[in-house]
Structures are given as structure tokens and as C-alpha cells.
Design an enzyme around this catalytic site. Structure first.
Site, PDB file in Angstrom:
ATOM      1  N   TRP A   1       0.816  -1.496   0.049  1.00  9.45           N
ATOM      2  CA  TRP A   1       0.083  -0.064   0.046  1.00  9.45           C
ATOM      3  C   TRP A   1       0.943   1.235   0.081  1.00  9.45           C
ATOM      4  CZ3 TRP A   1      -3.740   1.433   4.359  1.00  9.45           C
ATOM      5  CH2 TRP A   1      -3.225   1.555   5.542  1.00  9.45           C
ATOM      6  N   ASP A   2       2.286   1.340   0.551  1.00  8.29           N
ATOM      7  CA  ASP A   2       3.114   2.204   0.480  1.00  8.29           C
ATOM      8  C   ASP A   2       3.257   2.922  -1.116  1.00  8.29           C
ATOM      9  OD1 ASP A   2       3.907   0.610   2.889  1.00  8.29           O
ATOM     10  OD2 ASP A   2       4.933   2.535   3.309  1.00  8.29           O
TER      11      ASP A   2
ATOM     12  N   GLY B   1      -2.453  -3.277   7.642  1.00  6.01           N
ATOM     13  CA  GLY B   1      -1.667  -1.985   7.262  1.00  6.01           C
ATOM     14  C   GLY B   1      -1.600  -1.074   8.750  1.00  6.01           C
TER      15      GLY B   1
ATOM     16  N   GLU C   1       6.418  10.100   9.518  1.00  5.93           N
ATOM     17  CA  GLU C   1       5.608   8.864   9.454  1.00  5.93           C
ATOM     18  C   GLU C   1       4.217   8.964  10.193  1.00  5.93           C
ATOM     19  OE1 GLU C   1       7.612   5.230  10.879  1.00  5.93           O
ATOM     20  OE2 GLU C   1       6.222   3.862  10.166  1.00  5.93           O
TER      21      GLU C   1
ATOM     22  N   GLN D   1      -1.912  -6.795   1.719  1.00  9.06           N
ATOM     23  CA  GLN D   1      -2.100  -5.469   2.634  1.00  9.06           C
ATOM     24  C   GLN D   1      -3.244  -4.920   1.789  1.00  9.06           C
ATOM     25  OE1 GLN D   1       1.361  -2.863   2.447  1.00  9.06           O
ATOM     26  NE2 GLN D   1       1.386  -2.780   4.636  1.00  9.06           N
TER      27      GLN D   1
ATOM     28  N   ASP E   1      -0.818  -1.948  11.667  1.00 11.93           N
ATOM     29  CA  ASP E   1      -0.454  -3.258  12.427  1.00 11.93           C
ATOM     30  C   ASP E   1      -0.836  -3.272  13.747  1.00 11.93           C
ATOM     31  OD1 ASP E   1       0.899  -2.969  10.172  1.00 11.93           O
ATOM     32  OD2 ASP E   1       2.888  -3.449  10.929  1.00 11.93           O
TER      33      ASP E   1
HETATM   34  C1  9WN Z   1       4.875  -4.562   8.383  1.00 14.64           C
HETATM   35  C2  9WN Z   1       5.837   0.138   5.585  1.00 14.64           C
HETATM   36  C3  9WN Z   1       4.800  -0.390   6.525  1.00 14.64           C
HETATM   37  C4  9WN Z   1       3.437   0.001   6.264  1.00 14.64           C
HETATM   38  C5  9WN Z   1       2.830  -0.385   7.527  1.00 14.64           C
HETATM   39  C6  9WN Z   1       3.059  -0.055   8.747  1.00 14.64           C
HETATM   40  C7  9WN Z   1       4.347  -0.677   8.947  1.00 14.64           C
HETATM   41  C8  9WN Z   1       5.541  -2.983   8.870  1.00 14.64           C
HETATM   42  C9  9WN Z   1       6.433  -2.899   9.919  1.00 14.64           C
HETATM   43  O1  9WN Z   1       5.399  -0.234   7.993  1.00 14.64           O
HETATM   44  O2  9WN Z   1       4.422  -2.237   8.703  1.00 14.64           O
HETATM   45  O3  9WN Z   1       4.559  -4.342   7.409  1.00 14.64           O
HETATM   46  O4  9WN Z   1       7.532  -3.338   9.655  1.00 14.64           O
HETATM   47  O5  9WN Z   1       5.937  -2.576  11.161  1.00 14.64           O
HETATM   48  O6  9WN Z   1       2.132  -0.393   9.865  1.00 14.64           O
HETATM   49  O7  9WN Z   1       1.202   0.099   7.261  1.00 14.64           O
HETATM   50  O8  9WN Z   1       3.015  -0.589   5.080  1.00 14.64           O
HETATM   51  O9  9WN Z   1       5.821   1.558   5.628  1.00 14.64           O
END
Ligand code: 9WN
Length: 433
Positions: A24-25, A154, A396, A95, A156
């Protein structure tokens, strides 16, 4: 900043901190880039699809070559699965399904000829992804997709998911680690706390439970139909399903632009999803909630996810109730929308998904508000989000109370969505999507 985070065709979420490509990023990055450099935005999405599996799964991570990080690639070992792509390592879960939305946005930025070529190229891949979701993750054909890990939603560490994880059987070694507070050991395995203070990140307990869950799911090949009932977490996530409803509309628009129609079976699934969102509505609370797929219990903890159905074509009566909630002081803070309402027991203004305001969820809410004809509120949310960035840069996430930035400080989706929100129609190139 997006150039600094660029890695060839795709963009990492934050250099060092998040060195790989996330699903999704990359979609949010493409949506922003579509405004200024649509060919690059198209490349971003193409690169994401290099990770697509033969069965249609679009994984939540595609690993960068040559980046050393402890563990994460090893959790998945994607190349041991026959359907996984060769030559690239990926995760084995997905995701939020934004690709069809992003593809439609990117197409608007391209000239007529490359637009059709791009949509022709992506359409079958998008269809296979949506078909995979309905085939592998909606086993009872309810229209609602079940997620098997919080990384899939997403958000988390969002409180409802973490509560479900706390209910699962904890292995003895983990109880010991937590009891003896062997956090230094955990800290050694963690990557994120090398880049941001611990107070801003997931707790060790939440982090460990997520790892344990991933390990357990790996024993069933990350397949919902093979997961053991008593040793898994299965949730019909409201954010994911709300986004899927909008993505289904984008997919139908893409089909229309190509002079085609969606296959009737997929179209029927899409219709079911919009109707099924009703089952996640709690009329007493005036919120949409995620639901435990196995017990049927709604996870009654309000979060920002409750506002994402604003973009899903829900009935007007539901929109009215959501607007009431959105305007309450626990949510319409100095810098809305907090990931958790400020008066909730879980609220923590600087900790990850337990309170901070995020640019991507704000963008989704802005989109929803515009779709519902609430342009004044959408403009206001857009302006406050831009003010956050103006004060604290492309962080972020941000404190919904003070606007201070936390987590990674050169975060790609914050920058990309800023580009989109700065446009006069901020956050809605085409409000009919
Ligand atoms: C695990 C990358 C990602 C986002 C998620 C966010 C975080 C990852 C992590 O970072 O998740 O997928 O390492 O914590 O929660 O939304 O896509 O930015």
C-alpha cells in the site's frame, strides 16, 4: 525526498528504516507521483506486480536485493512455494487492496495512448488479485475478506487486532522473555528501534506476538483454509474491506475505460462486499467494527478504520452517524484524525497505530468525505493535514494533539500524498471513483 527514497523503479517507504517495497505504500506513492510524473508512477505499480504470485496473491512486501536485515525474509521463505515468483523474494500475505485505485489514478495522469496501454497491461493482473481475495480469503462467500495477520490490515498494532492476539496461546519461551523482561534480547532482533525511540513503536509484547503468529501461519503455508481453528487469528477487517469496496469500483471503471465488463462472478462478489459492510455496523455505538471470523463477534474498539467506509458507497444514514462521530472532540482534535480516539484507554499520542494521526488514513477519509459530498469537511481535513506537514515535515505519523512528527522522518507516503492534497481538488482527482 521521494527521489532520495527511490530504488530504481520503485520507492521504499523510508531509507534504512523500511528498505523494501510495500504494497500500500507503493500505491500511495504512485497516487502522489501521478500528479507530477505519471510515467514514474506507472513504473512504481509495475514494479509492485513483479511480486505477484501465479495464484493471484499480491504480497505485502517485495524484498530489495542485497539489503541485509535480520529475519524478515526468513519468516516467509517465499521461494519454497511453487506459486511464488522466481528471482524475487516476497512475503506470503497481502495488504489493503489499493492497486486498482492507484492504477486508475495513474491512468488519469498519462496521455490517452499510454493510458490505454497501461490499463491493458494491469487490468488482468488486478482481476487476478481480486479473484484471489475472493477465492482464498472469503471461504464462506459472504463478501467479506478474512485477514490472517495484523500486517495485512496495514494498521499493524491497532487495538482491536492486538486484543485478539493477546487471546492466543502464548508459547512458554515468550512468557519467559516477557516475565524476565529480556527486552534487550528482543531489542537486538528489532530493526525499527534503531531508527526511532522505543516509545513511538510497537511494544515488545505486541511485536513478539506478531512474530509468533507469522510463524504459526507459516506452518499452514499462510493459507486461510489450512489454518488450525484454535491457533490462528482470523478477522474480517473493516479497513481492508472498506477499501476493497472502493477498489472494486475502480476496477469496474478500468474495465469500462477498456470497453469491457467485469466477469459476472467477480461483479457479484463486489456487490456482496458493499452489502456485507452492513454486518460490521454497530447501530448502538454508531461505528463500523472489524469482526472475528470464527466467533462472529464484533471487535468493539473504535479506531480511524470506522471512517473508511465513507468511501465505500454506504447508505446516507450511516454517513450521518459517522459525521457525528468524526466531529466529536475525541476525534476532531487539533490535528485529526487520530488512529484511536483520544479518550480511549489505549490512546497514546506518539505510539504508532495507537493514537497518532497518519497522512494515508487522512487521505482515505478526505476521499470518502468528497465521495459523500462533504466538501467543506474534506477541505478542512486536507488543510489540517497539510499544516501538519508544514510544521513537522514528512513524518511517518504525528501527534493529533500537538502536531509533532514521529517514527521515520522522511516517509514516502506522507510526501506523495502531500502532492495530491496540495492540488485544488485535494485528494480527489475523480470523486466518482
Ligand atoms: C510491517 C511500511 C509499513 C506500512 C505499514 C506499517 C509498517 C511494517 C512494519 O510499515 O508495517 O508490514 O515493519 O512495522 O504499519 O502500514 O505499510 O511503511
Amino acid at each position: 525526498m521521494l527521489d532520495r527514497n527511490r530504488r530504481g523503479d520503485w520507492t521504499c517507504p523510508a531509507a534504512g528504516f523500511y528498505p523494501h517495497q510495500w504494497l500500500w505504500d507503493s500505491c500511495f506513492v504512485a497516487i502522489g507521483l501521478a500528479r507530477v510524473d505519471a510515467p514514474r508512477a506507472a513504473g512504481e505499480l509495475r514494479a509492485l506486480f513483479r511480486g505477484q504470485w501465479a495464484d493471484g496473491l499480491l504480497p505485502h512486501m517485495v524484498f530489495a536485493e542485497g539489503v541485509r536485515d535480520l529475519g524478515s525474509r526468513r519468516i516467509w521463505r517465499s521461494t519454497t512455494y511453487p506459486d511464488a515468483p522466481r528471482g524475487v523474494h516476497t512475503s506470503c500475505i497481502t495488504q489493503p487492496p489499493l492497486p486498482a485505485i492507484a492504477a486508475w489514478e495513474v491512468a488519469q495522469g498519462l496521455g490517452p495512448e499510454p493510458r490505454l496501454a497501461f490499463l491493458e497491461e494491469l487490468f488482468p493482473k488486478l482481476v487476478r488479485y481480486h479473484e484471489w481475495l475472493y477465492r482464498d480469503r472469503d471461504l464462506r462467500q459472504t463478501g467479506l475478506i478474512t485477514l490472517i495477520h495484523p500486517w495485512e490490515c496495514g494498521l499493524d498494532t491497532t487495538p482491536p487486532w492486538m486484543r485478539e492476539l493477546r487471546r492466543m496461546r502464548t508459547p512458554g519461551w515468550m512468557r519467559l522473555v516477557l516475565r524476565l523482561r529480556l527486552t534487550r534480547l528482543v531489542g537486538f532482533l528489532r530493526r525499527d528501534t534503531r531508527f526511532a525511540p522505543k516509545a513511538e513503536r510497537a511494544s515488545d509484547a505486541d511485536g513478539l506476538r506478531m512474530l509468533v503468529l507469522a510463524d504459526r501461519a507459516s506452518r499452514s503455508g499462510f493459507e486461510l483454509r489450512r489454518l488450525p481453528a484454535d491457533d490462528s487469528v482470523q478477522i474480517e477487517d473493516i479497513a481492508f474491506n472498506a477499501i476493497l469496496a472502493s477498489a472494486n469500483r475502480a476496477l469496474a471503471q478500468i474495465a469500462g475505460a477498456l470497453g469491457r465488463e467485469l466477469d459476472e462472478r467477480l461483479a457479484a462478489c463486489a456487490r456482496r462486499t458493499v452489502d456485507a459492510l452492513e454486518q460490521l455496523w454497530d447501530d448502538d455505538a454508531g461505528h463500523y467494527y472489524s469482526r472475528n471470523t470464527q466467533t462472529g463477534e464484533l471487535l468493539r474498539m473504535p479506531t480511524v478504520s470506522t471512517y473508511l467506509p465513507l468511501w465505500s458507497g454506504i447508505p446516507r444514514a450511516r454517513v450521518e452517524r459517522l459525521l457525528e462521530q468524526l466531529r466529536r472532540p475525541n476525534t476532531w482534535t487539533r490535528f485529526p484524525v487520530p488512529s484511536v480516539p483520544t479518550d480511549g484507554p489505549q490512546f497514546d499520542d506518539d505510539r504508532y497505530w495507537k493514537g497518532p494521526t497518519w497522512a494515508n488514513t487522512n487521505w482515505l477519509v478526505v476521499r470518502g468525505l468528497r465521495d459523500c459530498g462533504e466538501s467543506a469537511l474534506a477541505d478542512e481535513l486536507c488543510a489540517r493535514t497539510l499544516e501538519l506537514v508544514d510544521r513537522s515535515g514528512f513524518a511517518e505519523y504525528f501527534s493529533p494533539l500537538t502536531g509533532q512528527g514521529y517514527g521515520a522522518h522522511e516517509f514516502s507516503w506522507t510526501a506523495a500524498l502531500t502532492i495530491d492534497l496540495l492540488e485544488p481538488d485535494g485528494g480527489a482527482r475523480d470523486s466518482t471513483v
